[in-house]
Each structure stands twice: as C-alpha cells, then as structure tokens.
Design a protein around this motif. Sequence first.
Motif, PDB file in Angstrom:
ATOM      1  N   GLU A  98       0.833  -1.209   0.000  1.00  0.00           N
ATOM      2  CA  GLU A  98       0.000   0.000   0.000  1.00  0.00           C
ATOM      3  C   GLU A  98       0.866   1.257   0.000  1.00  0.00           C
ATOM      4  O   GLU A  98       0.485   2.277  -0.574  1.00  0.00           O
ATOM      5  N   LYS A  99       2.047   1.158   0.630  1.00  0.00           N
ATOM      6  CA  LYS A  99       2.964   2.303   0.597  1.00  0.00           C
ATOM      7  C   LYS A  99       3.484   2.524  -0.838  1.00  0.00           C
ATOM      8  O   LYS A  99       3.553   3.645  -1.311  1.00  0.00           O
ATOM      9  N   LEU A 100       3.800   1.409  -1.502  1.00  0.00           N
ATOM     10  CA  LEU A 100       4.261   1.521  -2.892  1.00  0.00           C
ATOM     11  C   LEU A 100       3.184   2.214  -3.738  1.00  0.00           C
ATOM     12  O   LEU A 100       3.482   3.115  -4.526  1.00  0.00           O
ATOM     13  N   CYS A 101       1.947   1.787  -3.564  1.00  0.00           N
ATOM     14  CA  CYS A 101       0.855   2.381  -4.336  1.00  0.00           C
ATOM     15  C   CYS A 101       0.789   3.884  -4.078  1.00  0.00           C
ATOM     16  O   CYS A 101       0.683   4.676  -5.012  1.00  0.00           O
ATOM     17  N   SER A 102       0.877   4.258  -2.813  1.00  0.00           N
ATOM     18  CA  SER A 102       0.762   5.688  -2.511  1.00  0.00           C
ATOM     19  C   SER A 102       1.977   6.451  -3.053  1.00  0.00           C
ATOM     20  O   SER A 102       1.843   7.540  -3.596  1.00  0.00           O
ATOM     21  N   ASP A 103       3.172   5.863  -2.962  1.00  0.00           N
ATOM     22  CA  ASP A 103       4.375   6.510  -3.514  1.00  0.00           C
ATOM     23  C   ASP A 103       4.276   6.700  -5.020  1.00  0.00           C
ATOM     24  O   ASP A 103       4.791   7.662  -5.579  1.00  0.00           O
ATOM     25  N   GLU A 104       3.654   5.731  -5.684  1.00  0.00           N
ATOM     26  CA  GLU A 104       3.590   5.760  -7.155  1.00  0.00           C
ATOM     27  C   GLU A 104       2.359   6.513  -7.657  1.00  0.00           C
ATOM     28  O   GLU A 104       2.104   6.547  -8.851  1.00  0.00           O
ATOM     29  N   GLY A 105       1.586   7.051  -6.755  1.00  0.00           N
ATOM     30  CA  GLY A 105       0.369   7.766  -7.158  1.00  0.00           C
ATOM     31  C   GLY A 105      -0.704   6.833  -7.699  1.00  0.00           C
ATOM     32  O   GLY A 105      -1.441   7.187  -8.614  1.00  0.00           O
ATOM     33  N   ILE A 106      -0.752   5.640  -7.145  1.00  0.00           N
ATOM     34  CA  ILE A 106      -1.759   4.673  -7.585  1.00  0.00           C
ATOM     35  C   ILE A 106      -2.864   4.628  -6.529  1.00  0.00           C
ATOM     36  O   ILE A 106      -2.593   4.478  -5.331  1.00  0.00           O
ATOM     37  N   LYS A 107      -4.088   4.792  -7.000  1.00  0.00           N
ATOM     38  CA  LYS A 107      -5.217   4.855  -6.079  1.00  0.00           C
ATOM     39  C   LYS A 107      -5.802   3.463  -5.858  1.00  0.00           C
ATOM     40  O   LYS A 107      -6.079   2.742  -6.811  1.00  0.00           O
ATOM     41  N   ILE A 108      -5.966   3.112  -4.604  1.00  0.00           N
ATOM     42  CA  ILE A 108      -6.607   1.826  -4.294  1.00  0.00           C
ATOM     43  C   ILE A 108      -8.114   2.063  -4.244  1.00  0.00           C
ATOM     44  O   ILE A 108      -8.628   2.690  -3.317  1.00  0.00           O
ATOM     45  N   GLN A 109      -8.799   1.602  -5.265  1.00  0.00           N
ATOM     46  CA  GLN A 109     -10.248   1.838  -5.384  1.00  0.00           C
ATOM     47  C   GLN A 109     -11.042   0.924  -4.470  1.00  0.00           C
ATOM     48  O   GLN A 109     -12.094   1.282  -3.978  1.00  0.00           O
ATOM     49  N   ASP A 110     -10.516  -0.267  -4.305  1.00  0.00           N
ATOM     50  CA  ASP A 110     -11.232  -1.246  -3.484  1.00  0.00           C
ATOM     51  C   ASP A 110     -10.221  -2.305  -3.082  1.00  0.00           C
ATOM     52  O   ASP A 110      -9.204  -2.481  -3.757  1.00  0.00           O
ATOM     53  N   LYS A 111     -10.464  -2.977  -1.983  1.00  0.00           N
ATOM     54  CA  LYS A 111      -9.564  -4.060  -1.594  1.00  0.00           C
ATOM     55  C   LYS A 111     -10.308  -5.075  -0.747  1.00  0.00           C
ATOM     56  O   LYS A 111     -11.304  -4.763  -0.103  1.00  0.00           O
ATOM     57  N   VAL A 112      -9.802  -6.291  -0.828  1.00  0.00           N
ATOM     58  CA  VAL A 112     -10.385  -7.387  -0.059  1.00  0.00           C
ATOM     59  C   VAL A 112      -9.219  -8.154   0.546  1.00  0.00           C
ATOM     60  O   VAL A 112      -8.196  -8.355  -0.115  1.00  0.00           O
ATOM     61  N   PHE A 113      -9.361  -8.572   1.798  1.00  0.00           N
ATOM     62  CA  PHE A 113      -8.297  -9.364   2.410  1.00  0.00           C
ATOM     63  C   PHE A 113      -8.806 -10.758   2.728  1.00  0.00           C
ATOM     64  O   PHE A 113      -9.875 -10.909   3.323  1.00  0.00           O
TER      65      PHE A 113
END
Lengths: 362, 197
Positions: free
Chosen positions: B153-168
């Motif tokens: 999730e840190k990588l996504c935020s660093d790369e400007g990638i938005k997490i639209q939805d997630k499931v664990f």
Amino acid sequence: MNSKSELIKFEEGISLESGDNLSSFELMIETYGDLNDSKTNAVLVCHAFSGNHHVAGKKSNGEIGWWDEIVGPNKAIDTNKYFVVCCNNLGGCSGSSGPSSINPTTGKIYGKDFPIVSVKDWVNSQNMLTERLGIPRWLFVVGGSLGGMQALEWSIAYPEKILKAGIFAAAAKSSTQNIAMNEVGRESIRKDPNFNNGDYIELGVKPKNGLKTARMLGHITYLSEENMDLRFGRKFQDSNSKVDGKVDFEVENYLQYKGEKFTENFDANSYILMTKAMDGYDASKNFKNLDEALSSVSSELLIVGFDSDWLYPPERGKEIQLAAMNNNIRSSYITLDGRQGHDSFLFASEKYEEIIQDFVGS
Amino acid sequence: MAKELSSYIENWVPENSKVIDFGCGDGSLLKKLINSKNILGYGVEINDEKINECIKKKVPVIKQDIDMGINEFASSNFDFSIMARSIQCLKNPNLALNRMLKLSKRCVVTLPNLGYWKCRFDLLKGRMPVTPDLPLSWFETENIHLCTIKDFEKLCSDEGIKIQDKVFLSGSGKKSLISSLIPNLFATEGVYLLEKE
C-alpha cells in the motif's frame, strides 16, 4: 486413409492482382477424409514455397506427403474427423497451371509468359475451388511459411468463409533479408546458360545448375545453425557415399544431394514465380498499416513461431497477433522450441500437435 | 485459483470489457469472466502446459515472459488488466504496476502477504516462511519480491496509484472479520482494485 487426387478445370479463368488474367486454369488437388453432411468439417491446408497438393500419406511412387507428421488418421489434423483439402498453387509445377504447362490460347508451353501470381491470387483461386467443392465455410485454413501467409490472407479476404486460421512460421510481409536471399536464388537461375530467358522447355534443356544452387542457398535459410551443427558438425563425408569428388564435409554432401534431387521435380520458372509471390506479399499493402489490414478479420487466429527460425522469426508472428488483438480479434500467439529452424513447422512435436489439435477441436 | 478470490475479481470486471490477464495460468479465471461477463479476454503465460490448457478452453493466450513484456501490449486498448499472484515473481514490480495502469485504466493485483502472522512466526524462529500459501522453500520459490500488505500500500501511494477497493483473505481463502480489521497480521492475501490517480 481415404484420399483422392483430382485435376479441376476452371473455364471461367481468373483476373490476377498484377492486372493480367488467365482465360482458364487448372488446379491439382488432393483431399483426405469425407465432408460431413452439415459441411462443417472442411480444412484447407496451404502449401509453402516448394510444397504441393500431396500433404499426407504415401503415393504409389513412395513419396510421403510434406505434412504427413501432422495430417492423417488420428494425427493433429485428424482425417478421420476432418475433410482436408490441399491444392497445388497456381504457377506451381505439380499439376496445376504454371509456367511448365500448356497455354490453352497458344497451344505452347507458357515458359516465361506465365503471368506473375501473388498470395492474393492463390487465395482467390482457392476460393473458386471452395465454391466448386460446395464448401460454405472452412473450419480451419492453415499453413506454414508461405502457406501461413495464405492462411492470413484468407482471414483478411474472406472473413465469412473461414472460422479459424493457423498461421505458422510466417509473417505479414517478407523482410528485406528474405527478398535478398530469394534474389540470389533467382539470379543463379537466370545466369544458368540453359535458362534461355525462361523458354528452356521447348529447347529440351533445363537450367539445372542454377536451380540447384538456388535450392542449396534456400535450404541453408530453412535450417538453424544449431540444427546444422548437431546434424553434420564438422564431420567429413565418408568417401563411399560422396555425391562427387569435390565434397569434403557431410554438410556439403547433404546440400549437393538435396539440391540435385530438387531439380528432378521442380521447375525453374516456378521457383522464380513462387519466390516473387513470397517477396511481394505484404498483408498491409492496400491499407494504412497491419492494424487496418486486419480490421475485416472475424476468424479466430492461432499464430505459432519457432525460436530457431531466423527466416520468419517469432517476432513476425507476434506482430500479427498484436495487430489482431488491436482489432479485438480472438487470437493466440505461441513460440515453440523447434530445433529445425524455419523448417520446424513441418515436423511434429508433442506440444505443436497438441496445440493444433486443441485449437481445431475446441 | 480459489473460487472466492476469482469471485471478488469477477465483481470488479465490467461486462463486455477487454481484459488482459498477466500470468493467466490455465485460463480458468478468464474462462469464468468470458462466461459470466462476456469479456474479450487474453491471457499471457509462459508455461507451455498451461498455455495448452488455455487453448483447450478456447481462451486466447500469448506466450510471453511478463517480466520482459507488458509494454508490448501498450498499443491495444484494454479496459482491465489482471495480475493474480504473480507480481511478487517479477524483477520490477513497481514498473509492472505502472505499465499495467498504462495499458488499462484499472487493474486488479493480488499478492501473498509476508506480514501474515505465520510468516512472522517462521521468521521469529529464524527461518524463511513456509506456509500453505507460500509452500516452497527459499531456494525453490519464484517469489523474489515478497512484501507485506503495508509495503504494497505504501508503494501504491508513492507511485500515485489509487486503491479503489480491496479485499483481504484469511487462511481459508475467504474474507474474515479479523483479516479485514488487521490485514497486515491476519490476511494471507491482498486483493486490490487499482487505478492511476
């Protein structure tokens, strides 16, 4: 195997891409298996540059079909299930109208006067054959090398008449290197003193040496470096089996033998015509690019490349698949490891057979 | 692929869309999406046996090493790309993510969570984790870039990638309360719907 050879005459003639036309022509075909009642099991096999209509099985003279490893009862293209058709292409020298046949208008051998034919012309003549045979739609049109170009052209030119296409070891156009290699072959034929500007049959001679040299060069391009190394290495030819005294290495003997044998059955004018057709093919010729050329395609495509093929390397196949995918065409691209270079498409391997069988059967 | 996992992905994939699945395996996810969402799907796979399974299923497939070529598909407009349980095997997962989001507006990425408590427990014991989800030893595994849920999730935020939805998902392969509440410790797998900001 239930196989039949037949010479089919087309009195209506054909207009060719070059602008020339043939007032009538004949196609020599061979068929295997039976067309089912619903006419949904027909497979058209397109031959490569030096192939002919004899795809599978053994002729009375012992000649085994060029794709016998793939086509036959219980083989990847199963003649118990499918009605398989192959014709000797127009301009060839195995029974169909070509430079060595008689021109019906003059009563003389065509020789150099046989018009230039193209991949598109072959596909158009095969379409006439399709109508003659009463086949509404091919389940599968397939070929390797120049045959693959025909399968591609079929899916572009007659989308409503083909359900699936198999394009193996082929390209959407010949490369500069392909053209260059072919030109060396043609030049060696033209420079043969017996060539006589293409009118040699009437003189009772054959440009055998030129044709042999052309074939020897061609043969090298069909094999991979690794394959040649494995087969021949630097081994010397056993002196009892040398084709002639000039030969030192096995590979030399092999090329001499293959070249010589080729001249027994192949016509030099046909060699020139076939290589010209191959060089001239460019699927996107009348379009902006390959993407646009494939926009009419509706058949499913299976494109196979072989990693040791340097004549039509895997990248050429990938380009076709990519253009197909850009057009939302259901298409697959697979590289197989065939050791035999460009010729790999001729030989069965477990993976190759499975892929063909599953693609046609799915 | 676990049935539950493919169902979550299925929910996110729009009907009639053009989908590419990197590391598609035997093509079963694409086949499911073809049947339920009428998608036009292409799989990318390197394993010959799996490629053959795709052909059998009538799933279009391209033989390609995904480490080498995601960009190759850049000219084809996809609506959706999928990379299930493969990103941790790539040489450059960050590049792969960005390339996928160039190909298609949205993508789904699923990845095993190295922060899962059993993995941590193995590490506490001084050993590389071997769990039902990561069954191979360090010298056999293709997973060269494992990470935790937090790392990803840190990588996504660093790369400007938005997490639209997630499931664990938990060890059972299903959603559970505890894996949703404290995913970095209790989720075995993260399933993300991503979009470029």
